[in-house]
Scaffold this active site. Structure first.
Site, PDB file in Angstrom:
ATOM      1  N   ARG A   1       4.010  30.403   0.415  1.00  0.00           N
ATOM      2  CA  ARG A   1       4.854  30.808   1.553  1.00  0.00           C
ATOM      3  C   ARG A   1       3.989  31.319   2.714  1.00  0.00           C
ATOM      4  O   ARG A   1       4.288  31.071   3.877  1.00  0.00           O
ATOM      5  CB  ARG A   1       5.864  31.882   1.100  1.00  0.00           C
ATOM      6  CG  ARG A   1       6.984  31.297   0.234  1.00  0.00           C
ATOM      7  CD  ARG A   1       7.611  32.320  -0.679  1.00  0.00           C
ATOM      8  NE  ARG A   1       8.380  33.338  -0.013  1.00  0.00           N
ATOM      9  CZ  ARG A   1       8.661  34.538  -0.546  1.00  0.00           C
ATOM     10  NH1 ARG A   1       8.223  34.857  -1.744  1.00  0.00           N
ATOM     11  NH2 ARG A   1       9.386  35.393   0.117  1.00  0.00           N
TER      12      ARG A   1
ATOM     13  N   ARG B   1       8.347  43.764  -5.169  1.00  0.00           N
ATOM     14  CA  ARG B   1       9.631  43.897  -4.484  1.00  0.00           C
ATOM     15  C   ARG B   1      10.811  43.676  -5.444  1.00  0.00           C
ATOM     16  O   ARG B   1      10.791  42.755  -6.259  1.00  0.00           O
ATOM     17  CB  ARG B   1       9.730  42.861  -3.351  1.00  0.00           C
ATOM     18  CG  ARG B   1      11.073  42.815  -2.674  1.00  0.00           C
ATOM     19  CD  ARG B   1      11.030  42.130  -1.340  1.00  0.00           C
ATOM     20  NE  ARG B   1      11.035  40.679  -1.410  1.00  0.00           N
ATOM     21  CZ  ARG B   1      11.130  39.884  -0.335  1.00  0.00           C
ATOM     22  NH1 ARG B   1      11.204  40.413   0.876  1.00  0.00           N
ATOM     23  NH2 ARG B   1      11.142  38.588  -0.465  1.00  0.00           N
TER      24      ARG B   1
ATOM     25  N   ARG C   1      11.672  28.875  12.069  1.00  0.00           N
ATOM     26  CA  ARG C   1      10.406  28.912  11.355  1.00  0.00           C
ATOM     27  C   ARG C   1       9.509  27.740  11.741  1.00  0.00           C
ATOM     28  O   ARG C   1       8.397  27.639  11.235  1.00  0.00           O
ATOM     29  CB  ARG C   1      10.663  28.850   9.841  1.00  0.00           C
ATOM     30  CG  ARG C   1      10.677  30.220   9.148  1.00  0.00           C
ATOM     31  CD  ARG C   1      11.134  29.991   7.726  1.00  0.00           C
ATOM     32  NE  ARG C   1      10.665  30.921   6.758  1.00  0.00           N
ATOM     33  CZ  ARG C   1      11.408  31.871   6.194  1.00  0.00           C
ATOM     34  NH1 ARG C   1      12.642  32.068   6.589  1.00  0.00           N
ATOM     35  NH2 ARG C   1      10.912  32.626   5.244  1.00  0.00           N
TER      36      ARG C   1
HETATM   37  P1  AMP Z   1      13.426  34.209   3.161  1.00  0.00           P
HETATM   38  O1  AMP Z   1      14.502  34.937   2.439  1.00  0.00           O
HETATM   39  O2  AMP Z   1      13.553  34.314   4.663  1.00  0.00           O
HETATM   40  O3  AMP Z   1      12.043  34.595   2.670  1.00  0.00           O
HETATM   41  O4  AMP Z   1      13.614  32.647   2.834  1.00  0.00           O
HETATM   42  C1  AMP Z   1      13.509  32.170   1.495  1.00  0.00           C
HETATM   43  C2  AMP Z   1      13.252  30.678   1.509  1.00  0.00           C
HETATM   44  O5  AMP Z   1      14.353  29.997   2.142  1.00  0.00           O
HETATM   45  C3  AMP Z   1      12.027  30.220   2.291  1.00  0.00           C
HETATM   46  O6  AMP Z   1      10.817  30.318   1.551  1.00  0.00           O
HETATM   47  C4  AMP Z   1      12.397  28.764   2.606  1.00  0.00           C
HETATM   48  O7  AMP Z   1      12.235  27.942   1.463  1.00  0.00           O
HETATM   49  C5  AMP Z   1      13.899  28.883   2.884  1.00  0.00           C
HETATM   50  N1  AMP Z   1      14.159  29.135   4.320  1.00  0.00           N
HETATM   51  C6  AMP Z   1      14.718  30.227   4.887  1.00  0.00           C
HETATM   52  N2  AMP Z   1      14.811  30.110   6.219  1.00  0.00           N
HETATM   53  C7  AMP Z   1      14.270  28.896   6.531  1.00  0.00           C
HETATM   54  C8  AMP Z   1      14.039  28.200   7.742  1.00  0.00           C
HETATM   55  N3  AMP Z   1      14.366  28.729   8.936  1.00  0.00           N
HETATM   56  N4  AMP Z   1      13.447  26.984   7.673  1.00  0.00           N
HETATM   57  C9  AMP Z   1      13.124  26.431   6.497  1.00  0.00           C
HETATM   58  N5  AMP Z   1      13.281  27.040   5.314  1.00  0.00           N
HETATM   59  C10 AMP Z   1      13.851  28.272   5.307  1.00  0.00           C
END
Ligand code: AMP
Length: 209
Positions: free
Chosen positions: A161, A122, A88
């Site tokens: 986000r 969702r 990310r």
């Molecule tokens: P997601 O389920 O992919 O939407 O991730 C949920 C949350 O986890 C994100 O909003 C971040 O706070 C954290 N997160 C997930 N993957 C990453 C990453 N590669 N780098 C930093 N934070 C992450």
């Protein structure tokens, strides 16, 4: 085959990962799921990540890289996988290059307002992880499991986000385009998940030739 799934939160990466897993037998590595698993089990990583996740911010690179590096080391050279939600940041992408070769990066293009609409409705199944719409179902349509809303799927956190995505993750588009790895799919508007997946398959077939 080793893929990166790139796109804003709510672009449908998780849903497409489930299709890709079924079609190509690729393992699904989701850093968001790994954090939620750690949080559920109250591990130090989970507790540290929680404050960033709740605020819609990225968990610091150092923590994400350590956790993802450990996960990647479980895979043998010939085993395929797709990374969902990682990298990310450019620092994470550079770290990934030191760990493995990536064959393609699928970018799911979608506009912000569609995302806000999608994520505010969702719901996720507690049993099988299926993603569905809270206004259409009160039980999981696949397994009849209980549905829940993610803590970070509220409008304020969704907007944070998205801002983080535009500022910190979008530079990866240029990064991977320059390496000739980027495969772009239109995932917005009223496109059904099956239609998006048909485009993904077409792109992957084309990429092989
Ligand atoms: P997601 O389920 O992919 O939407 O991730 C949920 C949350 O986890 C994100 O909003 C971040 O706070 C954290 N997160 C997930 N993957 C990453 C990453 N590669 N780098 C930093 N934070 C992450």
């Amino acid at each position: 085959m080793r893929l990166v799934l790139l796109g804003a939160p709510g672009a449908g990466k998780g849903t497409q990962a489930a299709f890709l897993k079924e079609r190509y037998g690729l393992a699904h590595i989701s850093t968001g799921d790994l954090f939620r698993f750690n949080l559920k089990n109250q591990t130090p990583v989970g507790l540290e990540a929680k404050k960033f996740m709740d605020a819609g911010q990225l968990v610091p690179d150092e923590i994400v890289m350590r956790m993802t590096g450990e996960k990647l080391s479980e895979f043998k050279n010939n085993e395929g996988f797709m990374l969902d939600g990682f990298p990310r940041t450019v620092a994470q992408a550079e770290f990934l290059e030191t760990k493995t070769k990536i064959d393609g990066v699928i970018l799911f293009n979608i506009d912000d307002e569609t995302i806000v609409k999608r994520l505010t409705s969702r719901a996720v199944c507690r049993d099988c992880g299926n993603v569905t719409n809270i206004h259409e179902h009160d039980k999981c349509p696949l397994c009849n499991g209980e549905l829940y809303r993610r803590d970070d799927d509220n409008e304020t956190t969704i907007r944070s986000r998205l801002k983080v995505f535009h500022e910190q993750t979008e530079p990866l588009i240029v990064f991977y385009r320059a390496k000739n790895l980027l495969l772009e799919v239109n995932a917005g508007g009223e496109k059904k998940p099956e239609e998006v997946f048909a485009s993904v398959v077409e792109l992957l077939n084309h990429d092989k030739n």
